[in-house]
Design a protein around this motif. Sequence first.
Motif, PDB file in Angstrom:
ATOM      1  N   LEU A   7      19.485  -7.071  37.993  1.00  0.00           N
ATOM      2  CA  LEU A   7      18.632  -6.989  39.179  1.00  0.00           C
ATOM      3  C   LEU A   7      18.226  -5.547  39.458  1.00  0.00           C
ATOM      4  N   ALA A  11      14.362  -4.372  39.616  1.00  0.00           N
ATOM      5  CA  ALA A  11      13.811  -3.627  40.755  1.00  0.00           C
ATOM      6  C   ALA A  11      13.179  -2.325  40.278  1.00  0.00           C
ATOM      7  N   THR A  34       8.631  -7.006  48.713  1.00  0.00           N
ATOM      8  CA  THR A  34       9.384  -6.868  47.466  1.00  0.00           C
ATOM      9  C   THR A  34      10.847  -6.542  47.750  1.00  0.00           C
ATOM     10  N   SER A  35      11.078  -5.608  48.663  1.00  0.00           N
ATOM     11  CA  SER A  35      12.455  -5.243  49.023  1.00  0.00           C
ATOM     12  C   SER A  35      13.202  -6.436  49.601  1.00  0.00           C
ATOM     13  N   ASN A  37      12.575  -9.617  49.165  1.00  0.00           N
ATOM     14  CA  ASN A  37      12.820 -10.617  48.115  1.00  0.00           C
ATOM     15  C   ASN A  37      13.980 -10.212  47.217  1.00  0.00           C
ATOM     16  N   PHE A  38      14.044  -8.937  46.871  1.00  0.00           N
ATOM     17  CA  PHE A  38      15.172  -8.470  46.065  1.00  0.00           C
ATOM     18  C   PHE A  38      16.488  -8.618  46.834  1.00  0.00           C
ATOM     19  N   VAL A  93      20.390  -4.202  43.880  1.00  0.00           N
ATOM     20  CA  VAL A  93      18.967  -4.265  44.222  1.00  0.00           C
ATOM     21  C   VAL A  93      18.556  -3.081  45.095  1.00  0.00           C
ATOM     22  N   THR A  97      15.839  -0.374  43.962  1.00  0.00           N
ATOM     23  CA  THR A  97      14.691  -0.110  44.826  1.00  0.00           C
ATOM     24  C   THR A  97      14.563   1.387  45.101  1.00  0.00           C
TER      25      THR A  97
END
Length: 179
Positions: A7, A11, A34-35, A37-38, A93, A97
């Motif tokens: 993951l 990311a 996106t953040s 969802n991760f 994640v 990120t």
Amino acid sequence: APIVDALNQVAQSFVPGIYARKKSKERAVALRKTSLNFIKVGAAFGTVLVALVLGGVPLMSRFFTTDVNVLARVKNAIPGIALFLGFDGLMCVSEGTLLGQKDLKFLRNSYAAFFFLVPAFMLRLKRRALSGVPVGIGAMWGTFSAYEVFRTVLFLSRVVQLQLRTGKDVAGVESSKAQ
């Protein structure tokens, strides 16, 4: 765990493309989505790992030993292992990120501090053990878990802080366009 480490890499693959876009409301929304969802996926993976540890370790350990003392020690380690792995998805994640947003100075400083803090806490456990205080594998996993929880909260807080900063930057760009 290798599954959640992937993951982090995913990311790192997705976030830079969004982060490199011109500052805009769409970019800020895409980064936030996106953040989030991760984070959802990281939490889901962590939940699965906790279930596997809580259900699998007690069952599987019986196949490797019948020694009651060993089984008791393994049982004492289960909460720490479950806590560590439960947070591992979120940590991976959030770290991915941050890497995708090139927040390298923050990560460098965090890991520089961890480089000294984690061994200091582990040496405290060693000192306790050498002084005759019983320190089992559960205490070691508890220490690792405390580190993982702290690191996760720190990294997620930084992701939120960057997201808020991105929102403020967009508001500044939008207001300057209106003038």
